[in-house]
Design a protein around this motif. Structure first.
Motif, PDB file in Angstrom:
ATOM      1  N   ALA A  31      -7.062  32.732 -92.986  1.00 55.14           N
ATOM      2  CA  ALA A  31      -7.883  32.164 -91.916  1.00 55.14           C
ATOM      3  C   ALA A  31      -8.669  30.971 -92.441  1.00 55.14           C
ATOM      4  O   ALA A  31      -9.211  31.006 -93.550  1.00 55.14           O
ATOM      5  N   VAL A  32      -8.708  29.907 -91.607  1.00 50.08           N
ATOM      6  CA  VAL A  32      -9.492  28.720 -91.957  1.00 50.08           C
ATOM      7  C   VAL A  32     -10.287  28.277 -90.729  1.00 50.08           C
ATOM      8  O   VAL A  32      -9.981  28.662 -89.603  1.00 50.08           O
ATOM      9  N   ALA A  33     -11.308  27.477 -90.985  1.00 48.37           N
ATOM     10  CA  ALA A  33     -12.118  26.960 -89.886  1.00 48.37           C
ATOM     11  C   ALA A  33     -11.277  26.065 -88.986  1.00 48.37           C
ATOM     12  O   ALA A  33     -10.246  25.518 -89.404  1.00 48.37           O
ATOM     13  N   ARG A  34     -11.748  25.907 -87.746  1.00 45.49           N
ATOM     14  CA  ARG A  34     -10.974  25.156 -86.760  1.00 45.49           C
ATOM     15  C   ARG A  34     -10.735  23.716 -87.173  1.00 45.49           C
ATOM     16  O   ARG A  34      -9.689  23.127 -86.841  1.00 45.49           O
ATOM     17  N   ASP A  35     -11.664  23.129 -87.920  1.00 47.31           N
ATOM     18  CA  ASP A  35     -11.523  21.718 -88.293  1.00 47.31           C
ATOM     19  C   ASP A  35     -10.893  21.527 -89.673  1.00 47.31           C
ATOM     20  O   ASP A  35     -10.813  20.403 -90.177  1.00 47.31           O
ATOM     21  N   THR A  36     -10.435  22.607 -90.295  1.00 50.56           N
ATOM     22  CA  THR A  36      -9.768  22.486 -91.595  1.00 50.56           C
ATOM     23  C   THR A  36      -8.374  21.909 -91.406  1.00 50.56           C
ATOM     24  O   THR A  36      -7.614  22.357 -90.538  1.00 50.56           O
ATOM     25  N   ALA A  37      -8.033  20.940 -92.196  1.00 55.96           N
ATOM     26  CA  ALA A  37      -6.712  20.322 -92.098  1.00 55.96           C
ATOM     27  C   ALA A  37      -5.632  21.303 -92.552  1.00 55.96           C
ATOM     28  O   ALA A  37      -5.828  22.062 -93.499  1.00 55.96           O
ATOM     29  N   VAL A  38      -4.495  21.264 -91.872  1.00 54.46           N
ATOM     30  CA  VAL A  38      -3.382  22.161 -92.176  1.00 54.46           C
ATOM     31  C   VAL A  38      -2.331  21.393 -92.978  1.00 54.46           C
ATOM     32  O   VAL A  38      -1.825  20.367 -92.512  1.00 54.46           O
ATOM     33  N   PRO A  39      -1.990  21.853 -94.185  1.00 55.11           N
ATOM     34  CA  PRO A  39      -0.921  21.192 -94.947  1.00 55.11           C
ATOM     35  C   PRO A  39       0.359  21.119 -94.130  1.00 55.11           C
ATOM     36  O   PRO A  39       0.681  22.029 -93.363  1.00 55.11           O
TER      37      PRO A  39
END
Length: 289
Positions: free
Chosen positions: A206-214
Motif C-alpha cells: 500500500a502507498v499513499a494516493r500521490d505516490t508515483a507508481v513505477p
C-alpha cells in the motif's frame, strides 16, 4: 440481514422462471445487491444463480415425472426457449436428461427451499477493529486467477513463486502507508463468490494516493472509506479462510455494517518458517448497514 435473505428466497420461489430482482429487494431492506449476494453465497454455500437453477430444476422435475405436459411446454414455463437448453440445465442438476427421467422416474437431485436462521453462540469472539482510511493505492504484480474457497490457491502460489526474492524486498521498500508489509489483494471478485470464477490477485504493498507508481508495476486505486480489520492466528491458510467465512455467519449479521465493493486485503504479521502457521489481518471494505 437474515430477514432480507429469507425474503430473497421467497422472491425466488414466486418468480422461478425469472432472474430475481436482487437490486430492488436490497434497496427495499436498506442493503445493496453486492452485500446481499455476498452474504447469500457465504451462508448458503452456493451462488444465488446456482440456487435458482437448482430450484427451477427441482420443480420442473416433478412436472416431468408426472408426464401431464410435453417437455417443450415445461421448458417454456421455466424460462427456457427450447427443449435443448432445458435439457442441458436439467442434466446439469439431475445427472440425467428429462426424457430419461420421465421414462424411469429418476435419478433426481432435489434442492430443498432454503431458510436462513441465526444461531448466536458467542463462544469465539472475533478480534476486530474499524479503520477509516483516506484514498490510497495498492501497487505490485497482478494476475488473473480462479477463486478457490478452501486450501492453497495453486495459481496464486505460482504467481508469487515466479517473483525473484529481490522483488519482494523492492516492494517492501516502496510501502509508505497502512496496511503495512507485503499484501495479498483480491479485487474484481464475483459478487456471488462462485468458485472457479476469475479475480484479480495483486501481490504488493500500500502507498499513499500521490505516490508515483513505477512503470513496471500494476496499481489498484482505492477510494476513501471504512475498513473492518479481522486478526487471525493459527494454521495457514485454514485459520484465515475460517475467519473469512465467520465474517458472514457471525460478524455481519450481528453488526450494523455491510460489505461495499472494493478489494479485500490480507497482510501477514508473523509466520512460521515453513508458513504452516501465521498471524494475519484481513481487511474488508465496509459501510454502515
Amino acid at each position: 440481514m437474515i430477514s432480507a435473505l429469507n425474503r430473497l428466497v421467497d422472491l425466488v420461489e414466486e418468480h422461478l422462471a425469472e432472474d430475481p430482482d436482487v437490486r430492488a429487494l436490497a434497496a427495499s431492506v436498506g442493503s445493496t445487491e453486492y452485500h446481499l449476494r455476498r452474504m447469500f453465497s457465504s451462508l448458503a454455500g452456493m451462488p444465488l444463480s446456482e440456487y435458482v437453477r437448482r430450484r427451477r430444476m427441482t420443480v420442473a422435475a416433478a412436472e416431468v415425472v408426472r408426464g401431464e405436459q410435453d417437455l417443450l411446454g415445461i421448458a417454456v414455463r421455466h424460462g427456457y426457449g427450447s427443449t435443448e437448453a432445458f435439457g442441458r440445465a436439467f442434466r446439469a442438476v439431475h445427472g440425467a436428461g428429462p426424457g430419461d427421467v420421465r421414462r424411469e422416474g429418476g435419478p433426481l437431485r432435489t434442492q430443498p427451499q432454503l431458510r436462513f436462521r441465526l444461531t448466536v453462540e458467542g463462544s469465539v469472539p472475533m478480534d476486530t477493529r474499524l479503520v477509516n482510511r483516506p484514498a490510497f493505492r495498492l501497487i505490485g504484480h497482478a494476475a488473473r486467477v480462479p477463486l478457490v474457497h478452501q486450501g492453497v490457491n495453486p495459481r496464486i502460489q505460482e504467481h508469487i513463486a515466479g517473483l525473484p526474492p529481490e522483488e519482494h524486498q523492492r516492494l517492501k521498500a516502496l510501502a509508505d502507508t497502512v496496511p503495512e508489509g507485503l499484501l495479498q489483494v483480491c479485487d474484481d471478485v464475483d459478487p456471488d463468490g462462485t468458485e472457479g470464477t476469475e479475480l484479480t490477485y495483486l501481490h504488493g504493498v500500500a502507498v499513499a494516493r500521490d505516490t508515483a507508481v513505477p512503470a513496471d508495476l500494476d496499481a489498484i486505486e482505492v477510494p476513501d472509506g471504512t475498513w473492518a480489520v479481522f486478526r487471525t492466528s493459527g494454521p495457514h491458510p485454514q485459520a484465515l479462510q475460517t475467519a473469512w467465512a465467520a465474517t458472514a455467519t457471525d460478524w455481519f449479521p450481528s453488526n450494523p455494517w455491510r460489505l461495499r465493493p472494493g478489494p479485500s486485503i490480507v497482510t501477514t504479521l508473523a509466520h512460521a518458517p515453513d508458513f504452516t502457521t501465521a498471524t494475519c489481518e484481513l481487511w474488508l471494505p465496509v459501510e454502515p448497514g
